[in-house]
Design a protein around this motif. Structure first.
Motif, PDB file in Angstrom:
ATOM      1  N   ALA A 203       0.965  -1.112   0.141  1.00 22.10           N
ATOM      2  CA  ALA A 203       0.054   0.068   0.100  1.00 22.10           C
ATOM      3  C   ALA A 203       0.737   1.287   0.101  1.00 22.10           C
ATOM      4  O   ALA A 203       0.774   2.143  -0.767  1.00 22.10           O
ATOM      5  N   SER A 204       1.805   1.243   1.001  1.00 26.84           N
ATOM      6  CA  SER A 204       2.424   2.532   1.061  1.00 26.84           C
ATOM      7  C   SER A 204       3.557   3.014   0.038  1.00 26.84           C
ATOM      8  O   SER A 204       3.614   3.887  -0.625  1.00 26.84           O
ATOM      9  N   SER A 205       4.139   1.609  -0.801  1.00 19.94           N
ATOM     10  CA  SER A 205       4.860   1.974  -1.949  1.00 19.94           C
ATOM     11  C   SER A 205       4.301   2.505  -3.061  1.00 19.94           C
ATOM     12  O   SER A 205       4.574   3.370  -3.836  1.00 19.94           O
ATOM     13  N   LYS A 206       2.979   1.691  -3.124  1.00 25.58           N
ATOM     14  CA  LYS A 206       2.086   2.472  -4.088  1.00 25.58           C
ATOM     15  C   LYS A 206       1.688   4.041  -4.020  1.00 25.58           C
ATOM     16  O   LYS A 206       1.999   4.614  -4.994  1.00 25.58           O
ATOM     17  N   VAL A 207       1.468   4.259  -2.816  1.00 24.32           N
ATOM     18  CA  VAL A 207       0.979   5.582  -2.633  1.00 24.32           C
ATOM     19  C   VAL A 207       2.303   6.608  -2.903  1.00 24.32           C
ATOM     20  O   VAL A 207       2.220   7.517  -3.403  1.00 24.32           O
TER      21      VAL A 207
ATOM     22  N   VAL B 273       6.775   8.686   1.601  1.00 26.90           N
ATOM     23  CA  VAL B 273       8.055   7.975   1.886  1.00 26.90           C
ATOM     24  C   VAL B 273       8.168   7.872   3.566  1.00 26.90           C
ATOM     25  O   VAL B 273       8.613   6.760   3.859  1.00 26.90           O
ATOM     26  N   ALA B 274       7.693   8.833   4.135  1.00 24.04           N
ATOM     27  CA  ALA B 274       7.958   8.313   5.709  1.00 24.04           C
ATOM     28  C   ALA B 274       6.959   7.274   6.094  1.00 24.04           C
ATOM     29  O   ALA B 274       7.381   6.485   6.806  1.00 24.04           O
ATOM     30  N   MET B 275       5.970   7.092   5.838  1.00 29.12           N
ATOM     31  CA  MET B 275       5.127   5.961   5.927  1.00 29.12           C
ATOM     32  C   MET B 275       5.746   4.787   5.424  1.00 29.12           C
ATOM     33  O   MET B 275       5.785   3.664   6.006  1.00 29.12           O
TER      34      MET B 275
END
Lengths: 372, 688
Positions: free
Chosen positions: A185-189, B517-519
């Motif tokens: 999820a976060s890499s997609k975002v 990026v922080a996430m």
């Protein structure tokens, strides 16, 4: 014969695979793929279309004599590019993300190239005959299994909802699944956001270009004051032009390094997710079989137990392959991300330095103009 | 302002006193501002110590502006209501003038002086020597001729009355101040300054009658001595301070000393003998004045306004005063200068936005008729201000306040960088005076704005109807240029706006990216990678800051600059229009003269000698008018031309400055970027 082909694996070196050229004919993109033979200095060049890549991927999915195939994290193949629709930028962007950007499908080619390299570098997949024929045969491989993959994905999507949340028996996999969900999820975002940044940078570059051009309108040679002002305008135009180039460069840096890296990362995470999902499916299957065996009547019990054992064996095999794959994946993705990050940072640093130099030259020139 | 309407009945002081005061004021400024040494040199032989000279400005600053302020709003009224009486008093030549010229008359009267004083001081060239003043004098002459005889006889008594009223005004003023001081919260002792003013005015009152005898000299002198050759200025000024002035008060002595630059052989006692003859030279000179002006024109073009004056103005500390819809923003206007025309080197006043607008109104009323480009202030933004009033402390209202603050600062800087406007008493008052009377006309902006719009509309109509056959190629081209330029500027402004918006967007996107990026970093397992990612997030955060700064840089350096220049070009066009109006008046007069001549011819033919004399008188009158208007046209043409040249130069300089500033900011942000990337690179490399 079979043994030797399995051993000899791939006859070209994985690192030498390059997509050297791409030609667009209407809706069809044809890629020129060059690679180098392992045992000689001879190079091979073949022409492939997207359908061929898809065929390769499907062949890998359905490789028959590979134990624990379902535990493999397949290198992700970028989805199909539709050149004729690429003028509707938003659609292409939605579909391909970063890969739709860049001149002449550069980044798309890069992604395909990376895909091939990954397949070729994979310890199991590289043995696949399909890859060899894909890379070496000058004739296009068959397209018979083209549609199947899409069907698979669709059915997966439905099942996914149901099985995604299934509790795992193995803590390792449970953790991995959780992490994978997060990371995917976060890499997609992050990819999407970086894409936004790059898009904005490009827009900014265009806006700078317009501004620089408009400044030329102010040029007027009528009298001394007008000439002085015109000079100022032209100077400013140069400066803005430099700013424009700066943004273009920064955008292309972002695109060619971190953008591709994040894109790859996000697609790989998806691929891992699919693998984990396949394993979860197997787990669920095993559990149902177990339940069935418990409930089975005595006469059928033996058959069921044998079946259960087979499934169990398969599941264990998948799990062990998956474990290896996950480890391999983690170490390789960190490496890949590292190279992308370093490359990105260096590029940006160089760009920043280059333009700092340029700006200071401009500044010098302006100050001199000031004293004129 | 109740007091001012009270004052309106005696027309004389209104029409005359402010002029005199202002005129002499101008002189004082020009003098003290440009040549200190000259001021010092005459002082030793005068009985007054130098100390006084330095003291004087203070007094005049306090006294004059007060009187002028009080009469200012009234003058406006005067031109409309009392116009018959004041007109008669001021210029007998123009009984049958149209409205336009009536309005013109009072500024005209003021204007010859500043011009006269400015030009010789700024460009003391030997070949044109007395000529520009002569040309100006001719315009001022009529006043000199008409006013002093009546004025001087009455002036002392009138003056007393006026100053008595001044007195009253001050009391009112004090009240006013007290009222306002309730609103202005941060004033430590609001009643202080008014009291000072009070006493100073008192002292002035004593001195003035004494001084009042001089005005006639002042004018005649200038008229008389203008054509005379000019020896060294310093010697003349010392010879002039021959005791007559020693007892005199500040303004007039200084003004006359200033005048002496052109008038070496003046002897006060001669003035009466000379006076009758003055009209003759003026008339003869009139013909040559056109030549003179054309001669000086070239020099004006050459003239570099390189005299770097030391005057720094900053507008800071925007502060909301009051609550609700009556709230307003007050700004701190700080001035730093070494110019001696100001009473101290640094001073600070608080001004509200409408004060800035009020200043513009005053300046444009006085100067734009004469072809000066009066820098326009930022527009009133009801939307932006309402937001501020409502008290939302959000980003947009903070941006609005900052934007306006910067715009006001640039506005003031433009005003004071204009050599003629800097001399205006209103400007000084604005910069120095503790409390200003509320700028009434701008308070109800909607009304004023509507009137302005109406004026503009009528202007546009008249512009369409006036078909000026332009003989001056320069103007022809320039008008076209300005028109084009305005369009270009508008276009550029749109471009820059979009650039700024994209930058803002970029900064927003970068912020979001940094967050994501922080996430990503926080969900990352690999510690080194996770660390690197969170570092990256920080880097991106900083880059976001850079983008934001760059966005505001783009905005303030270019967008606002362009917006300013779009407004300024509007003012330039206004000057062209003004010139055209004057031309039109000249043409109308020409036509009228033609008609009168025809009428005379008819009378001659019809042999009616009884009416012939009247017709002849009328012709003479109109001939005078035609020459006068023609001169005025030439004068305004010269002024506009000078102004436009100055404007172009300023513009190039301004843009250059901004580019340098912009490049500096670009370079700075690139260097920051380099730093960020250099710091990040080892982090990326540390990923195991």
């Amino acid at each position: 014969m079979e043994g030797s082909s399995a051993e000899a694996a791939l006859s070209v070196s994985a690192n030498s695979i390059r997509i050297t050229d791409v030609t667009q004919d209407g809706d069809v993109l044809t890629f020129a793929i060059a690679s180098q033979k392992l045992n000689s200095s001879a190079g091979v060049c073949v022409f492939r279309m997207y359908e061929d890549f898809d065929w390769l991927q499907q062949s890998l999915f359905s490789e028959e004599n590979l134990p624990g195939l379902q535990g493999i994290i397949f290198p992700p193949l970028p989805s199909k590019a539709l050149p004729s629709q690429s003028n509707t930028q938003t659609k292409a962007l939605k579909q391909l993300g970063f890969l739709a950007l860049g001149q002449d499908w550069q980044s798309y080619c890069k992604a395909l190239e990376f895909y091939l390299q990954q397949v070729a570098a994979h310890p199991t997949l590289c043995k696949c005959k399909a890859l060899d024929s894909f890379l070496i045969n000058s004739e296009s491989p068959g397209k018979q299994r083209g549609r199947k993959g899409i069907f698979n994905r669709l059915s997966q999507a439905v099942e996914e909802m149901r099985k995604e949340s299934h509790k795992d028996v193995d803590n390792f996999f449970q953790n991995e699944r959780n992490k994978n969900t997060n990371l995917a999820a976060s890499s997609k975002v992050a990819t999407e956001k970086l894409l936004d940044v790059v898009m904005t940078e490009q827009k900014l570059a265009v806006a700078c270009g317009h501004f620089a051009t408009s400044l030329h309108l102010c040029v007027n040679q009528d009298d001394a004051a007008a000439v002085a002002f015109s000079k100022v305008c032209l100077k400013l135009s140069d400066v803005i032009e430099a700013v424009k180039r700066n943004y273009e460069k920064v955008a292309s840096n972002n695109l060619s390094t971190l953008g591709l890296g994040l894109d790859l990362e996000s697609r790989y995470q998806e691929s891992e997710k699919e693998m984990l999902f396949r394993r979860t499916c197997k787990l669920i299957e095993l559990e149902t079989v177990r339940k069935g065996t418990e409930k089975a009547k005595a006469n059928k019990r033996e058959v069921m137990e044998a079946f259960q054992k087979a499934v169990e064996k398969e599941f264990n095999l998948i799990s062990s392959v998956a474990k290896q794959e996950i480890e391999r994946f983690h170490s390789s993705r960190v490496k890949v991300l590292k190279t992308f990050l370093i490359g990105w940072c260096e590029l940006q640093l160089n760009t920043a330095k280059e333009f700092a130099e340029l700006y200071s030259q401009h500044l010098e020139a302006c100050r001199n103009m000031y004293s004129e | 302002m109740a007091a001012s309407s009270e004052r309106s009945p005696p027309p004389f002081p209104d029409s005359e006193e402010p002029e005199l005061l202002e005129d002499s004021d101008e002189g004082a400024d020009a003098f003290t501002g440009t040549s200190i040494s000259e001021m010092d040199s005459p002082s030793p032989d005068s009985t007054r110590p130098t100390k006084d000279i330095f003291n004087d400005p203070i007094e005049e600053i306090f006294s004059d502006p007060l009187s002028t302020i009080n009469s200012e709003p009234q003058k406006k009224v005067d031109t409309k209501i009392h116009s018959p009486s004041s007109d008669e008093a001021v210029d007998l030549f123009s009984d049958a003038l149209d409205d336009d010229s009536e309005v013109m008359s009072s500024p005209e009267v003021q204007n010859p002086m500043p011009d006269l004083l400015d030009e010789p001081v700024e460009a003391p060239k030997s070949d044109v020597l007395g000529e520009p003043p002569v040309h100006k004098n001719a315009a001022g002459q009529q006043d000199v001729l008409e006013d002093p005889p009546k004025g001087s006889s009455k002036s002392s008594s009138v003056k007393k009355a006026a100053s008595a009223e001044l007195f009253d005004d001050d009391e009112d003023e004090e009240d006013l101040f007290k009222e306002t001081s309730k609103v202005v919260t941060k004033k430590p002792q609001p009643s202080g300054p008014p009291v000072d003013v009070f006493t100073e005015v008192k002292s002035d009152v004593k001195v003035k009658p004494q001084v009042k005898d001089d005005p006639t000299d002042l004018f005649t002198e200038e008229a008389l001595t203008a054509p005379a050759p000019k020896p060294s200025a310093s010697s003349s000024s010392s010879s002039r301070t021959n005791g007559v002035h020693s007892e005199e008060q500040d303004l007039f002595s200084e003004a006359t000393v200033e005048l002496s630059l052109d008038s070496p052989l003046n002897d006060r006692k001669k003035k009466d003998d000379v006076k009758p003859s003055v009209s003759a030279p003026a008339a003869t000179v009139a013909g040559s004045s056109s030549k003179a002006s054309s001669k000086t024109l070239e020099e004006l073009e050459e003239e570099e306004s390189e005299d770097k004056f030391d005057l720094n103005i900053s507008v800071t500390n925007p502060e909301k005063v009051g609550d609700g819809m009556n709230a307003y923003m007050a700004y701190k206007v700080s001035t730093q200068t070494s110019l001696t025309m100001f009473r101290s080197k640094t001073f600070t006043v608080r001004r509200r936005f409408s004060d800035f607008l009020g200043l513009y109104e005053k300046l444009s009323e006085k100067h734009s008729q004469n072809g000066y480009i009066v820098p326009p202030p930022p527009e009133k933004s009801i939307l932006g201000m309402t937001k501020v009033k409502v008290g939302k402390e959000d980003h947009s209202s903070a941006e609005f306040v900052e934007r306006r603050r910067a715009a006001l600062e640039r506005y003031l800087q433009r005003v004071v960088s204009h050599p003629s406007l800097l001399q205006d008493p209103d400007v000084r008052e604005f910069l120095e005076k503790e409390e200003l009377p509320r700028a009434v006309s701008t308070q109800t902006l909607s009304g004023a704005g509507f009137l302005k719009m109406l004026n503009k509309a009528t202007d546009a109509v008249s512009k369409m109807t006036i078909k000026m056959n332009e003989q001056d190629v320069w103007f022809d081209e320039k008008i076209q240029d300005v028109e084009n330029e305005e369009q270009h500027m508008r276009k550029l402004h749109v471009m820059v706006e979009s650039l700024v918006n994209h930058r803002k967007e970029l900064s927003g996107n970068t912020a979001v990216f940094a967050k994501s990026v922080a996430m990503l970093g926080s969900s990352e397992d690999n510690t080194a990678l996770s660390r690197a990612l969170s570092q990256l997030a920080e880097v991106e955060d900083r880059i976001e800051q850079l983008h934001q700064e760059q966005a505001s840089n783009d905005f303030f350096t270019f967008s606002e600059l362009l917006a300013d220049y779009i407004r300024l070009l509007g003012a330039v066009k206004g000057c062209f229009d003004q010139r055209m109006k004057v031309w039109q008046r000249w043409q109308d007069a020409e036509n009228m003269l033609q008609k009168k001549r025809e009428a005379e011819a008819k009378l001659l033919w019809a042999n009616k000698p009884d009416k012939l004399q009247q017709a002849k008188d009328e012709i003479a009158e109109w001939e005078a008018k035609v020459t006068q208007y023609e001169r005025e046209f030439e004068r305004i043409s010269a002024t506009v031309r000078k102004e436009v040249i100055r404007f172009d130069k300023e513009k190039a300089r301004d843009f250059k400055r901004q580019i340098v500033k912009y490049l500096e900011s670009l370079l700075n942000s690139q260097q920051q970027l380099i730093k960020y990337w250099e710091a990040f690179l080892p982090e990326a490399k540390a990923i195991a």
